[in-house]
Design an enzyme around this catalytic site. Structure first.
Site, PDB file in Angstrom:
ATOM      1  N   ASN A   8       0.980  -1.220  -0.176  1.00 16.84           N
ATOM      2  CA  ASN A   8       0.004  -0.041  -0.083  1.00 16.84           C
ATOM      3  C   ASN A   8       0.888   1.228   0.111  1.00 16.84           C
ATOM      4  OD1 ASN A   8      -1.716   2.213   0.447  1.00 16.84           O
ATOM      5  ND2 ASN A   8      -2.327   1.466   2.576  1.00 16.84           N
ATOM      6  N   TRP A   9       1.027   1.998  -1.191  1.00 14.95           N
ATOM      7  CA  TRP A   9       1.858   3.008  -1.331  1.00 14.95           C
ATOM      8  C   TRP A   9       1.528   4.197  -0.487  1.00 14.95           C
ATOM      9  CZ3 TRP A   9       4.469   3.414  -6.957  1.00 14.95           C
ATOM     10  CH2 TRP A   9       5.190   2.583  -6.970  1.00 14.95           C
ATOM     11  N   LYS A  10       0.198   4.172  -0.383  1.00  9.81           N
ATOM     12  CA  LYS A  10      -0.426   5.514   0.534  1.00  9.81           C
ATOM     13  C   LYS A  10      -0.276   6.638  -0.596  1.00  9.81           C
ATOM     14  CE  LYS A  10      -0.299   3.041   4.833  1.00  9.81           C
ATOM     15  NZ  LYS A  10      -0.085   3.150   6.316  1.00  9.81           N
ATOM     16  N   HIS A  96      -9.239   1.553   5.379  1.00 11.53           N
ATOM     17  CA  HIS A  96      -8.192   1.303   5.725  1.00 11.53           C
ATOM     18  C   HIS A  96      -8.213   2.325   6.976  1.00 11.53           C
ATOM     19  CE1 HIS A  96      -4.091   2.585   6.527  1.00 11.53           C
ATOM     20  NE2 HIS A  96      -3.669   1.463   5.900  1.00 11.53           N
ATOM     21  N   GLU A  98      -6.624   4.677   8.292  1.00 15.78           N
ATOM     22  CA  GLU A  98      -6.404   6.046   7.976  1.00 15.78           C
ATOM     23  C   GLU A  98      -7.553   6.816   7.257  1.00 15.78           C
ATOM     24  OE1 GLU A  98      -2.738   5.473   5.685  1.00 15.78           O
ATOM     25  OE2 GLU A  98      -1.696   4.916   7.407  1.00 15.78           O
ATOM     26  N   GLU A 164      -5.185  -4.728  10.853  1.00 13.10           N
ATOM     27  CA  GLU A 164      -4.047  -3.939  11.103  1.00 13.10           C
ATOM     28  C   GLU A 164      -4.417  -3.184  12.333  1.00 13.10           C
ATOM     29  OE1 GLU A 164      -2.185  -2.443   6.915  1.00 13.10           O
ATOM     30  OE2 GLU A 164      -3.716  -1.302   7.320  1.00 13.10           O
ATOM     31  N   GLY A 170       3.131   1.953  10.962  1.00 13.21           N
ATOM     32  CA  GLY A 170       4.159   3.103  10.865  1.00 13.21           C
ATOM     33  C   GLY A 170       5.086   3.121  12.031  1.00 13.21           C
ATOM     34  N   SER A 210       3.562  -2.555  10.389  1.00 14.03           N
ATOM     35  CA  SER A 210       5.334  -2.764  10.500  1.00 14.03           C
ATOM     36  C   SER A 210       5.604  -4.032  10.189  1.00 14.03           C
ATOM     37  CB  SER A 210       5.575  -2.394  11.971  1.00 14.03           C
ATOM     38  OG  SER A 210       5.135  -0.996  12.310  1.00 14.03           O
ATOM     39  N   GLY A 231       2.934  -1.242   4.320  1.00 11.41           N
ATOM     40  CA  GLY A 231       2.937   0.172   3.934  1.00 11.41           C
ATOM     41  C   GLY A 231       4.206   0.774   3.681  1.00 11.41           C
ATOM     42  N   GLY A 232       5.197   1.266   4.582  1.00  8.56           N
ATOM     43  CA  GLY A 232       6.219   1.795   4.304  1.00  8.56           C
ATOM     44  C   GLY A 232       7.402   0.911   3.754  1.00  8.56           C
TER      45      GLY A 232
HETATM   46  P1  13P Z   1       3.338   0.007   7.733  1.00  6.22           P
HETATM   47  O1  13P Z   1       3.874  -1.064   7.065  1.00  6.22           O
HETATM   48  O2  13P Z   1       4.026   1.294   7.473  1.00  6.22           O
HETATM   49  O3  13P Z   1       3.166  -0.120   9.207  1.00  6.22           O
HETATM   50  O4  13P Z   1       1.726   0.278   7.193  1.00  6.22           O
HETATM   51  C1  13P Z   1       0.921  -0.571   7.369  1.00  6.22           C
HETATM   52  C2  13P Z   1      -0.330   0.030   6.416  1.00  6.22           C
HETATM   53  O5  13P Z   1      -1.008   1.053   6.786  1.00  6.22           O
HETATM   54  C3  13P Z   1      -0.725  -0.913   5.300  1.00  6.22           C
HETATM   55  O6  13P Z   1      -1.737  -0.675   4.691  1.00  6.22           O
END
Ligand code: 13P
Length: 249
Positions: A8-10, A96, A98, A164, A170, A210, A231-232
């Site tokens: 997930n590149w956000k 998600h 967020e 999640e 993150g 993470s 994510g990251g």
């Molecule tokens: P991280 O892997 O950066 O913790 O993010 C997880 C995420 O929100 C994937 O959708």
């Protein structure tokens, strides 16, 4: 079951990241159908990237990160599930944390988004997760069961769940492995009660929060973990391909 790793590149990336996509496609090829990989990019890039990875259909696909809960209409700035499909997406993340937090998306909205994804022939990745406060209170299971009951449509269609924990996103923190196993089992049992065994056995239950090369092998080995939502670490080709390899074994 072949596992699924979703990046997930956000709100990151650019058109020039095509070489990144090529690296992921080549890694997906070398894993000999032992893994499915999806990268969920900002919707403006979907067409460009999906055109470039056409030949990798089924083992490597592009997804969106959100869609509107209605099919069409006067919703300035929004993108529909049909539009994502039209430009080459096969998956879409819905709910998600967020978006649940920043855009006030409720379970019922997430449920409706998943339904429009089904109608557009997209595979929704429906996200759930508890806050740190809820985790500390020991009510994670209760929260997740409620989110699943209200966010997952009654369906026989293919979908994925992204578990999640919000406090793990993150932060570099993750739950104990046995805690992840317990929540994933709870998700599996809840879905089985709602949708029956046949449909539930097709659901990829992904862990997110993470996930890194350093913990990917351990997470991949947890019972009822069918993949990862990353994510990251999905922004770095070396990190992401290491995670792919960990989940392919
Ligand atoms: P991280 O892997 O950066 O913790 O993010 C997880 C995420 O929100 C994937 O959708």
């Amino acid at each position: 079951m072949v596992k699924l790793v979703v990046g997930n590149w956000k709100m990151n990336g650019c058109l020039n990241d095509i070489s990144f996509m090529q690296t992921i496609a080549e890694t997906a090829d070398t894993l000999n159908n032992q893994l499915k990989t999806v990268i969920c990019v900002p919707s403006v890039f979907i067409h460009h990237f999906s055109n470039h990875i056409k030949t990798h259909h089924a083992i490597f696909e592009i997804g969106g990160q959100n869609c509107h809960h209605l099919k069409t209409g006067a919703y300035t700035g929004e993108v529909s599930a049909d539009m994502l499909k039209d430009v080459g997406a096969h998956y879409v993340i819905v709910g998600h944390s967020e978006r649940r937090t920043d855009c006030y998306e409720s379970d019922i909205i997430v449920h409706d988004k998943a339904n429009t994804a089904f109608d557009a022939d997209l595979i929704p990745i429906i996200c759930v997760g508890e806050t740190h406060e809820q985790y500390i209170q020991g009510i994670s299971k209760k929260i997740i069961v409620e989110q699943i009951k209200h966010s997952v449509p009654h369906t026989v269609k293919k979908f994925a769940i992204g578990y999640e924990p919000i406090w793990a996103i993150g932060t570099g923190l993750i739950p104990q492995f046995d805690e992840i196993a317990a929540i994933h089992l709870t998700i599996y049992e809840t879905l089985k009660g709602l949708l029956g065994t046949e449909t539930t056995n097709k659901v990829d239950i992904l862990y997110g929060g993470s996930v890194k090369p350093s913990n990917a092998c351990d997470i991949a080995n947890i019972d009822y973990v069918n993949g990862a939502l990353v994510g990251g670490a999905s922004l770095n080709a070396s990190d992401f391909t290491q995670i792919m390899t960990a989940f392919a074994h």
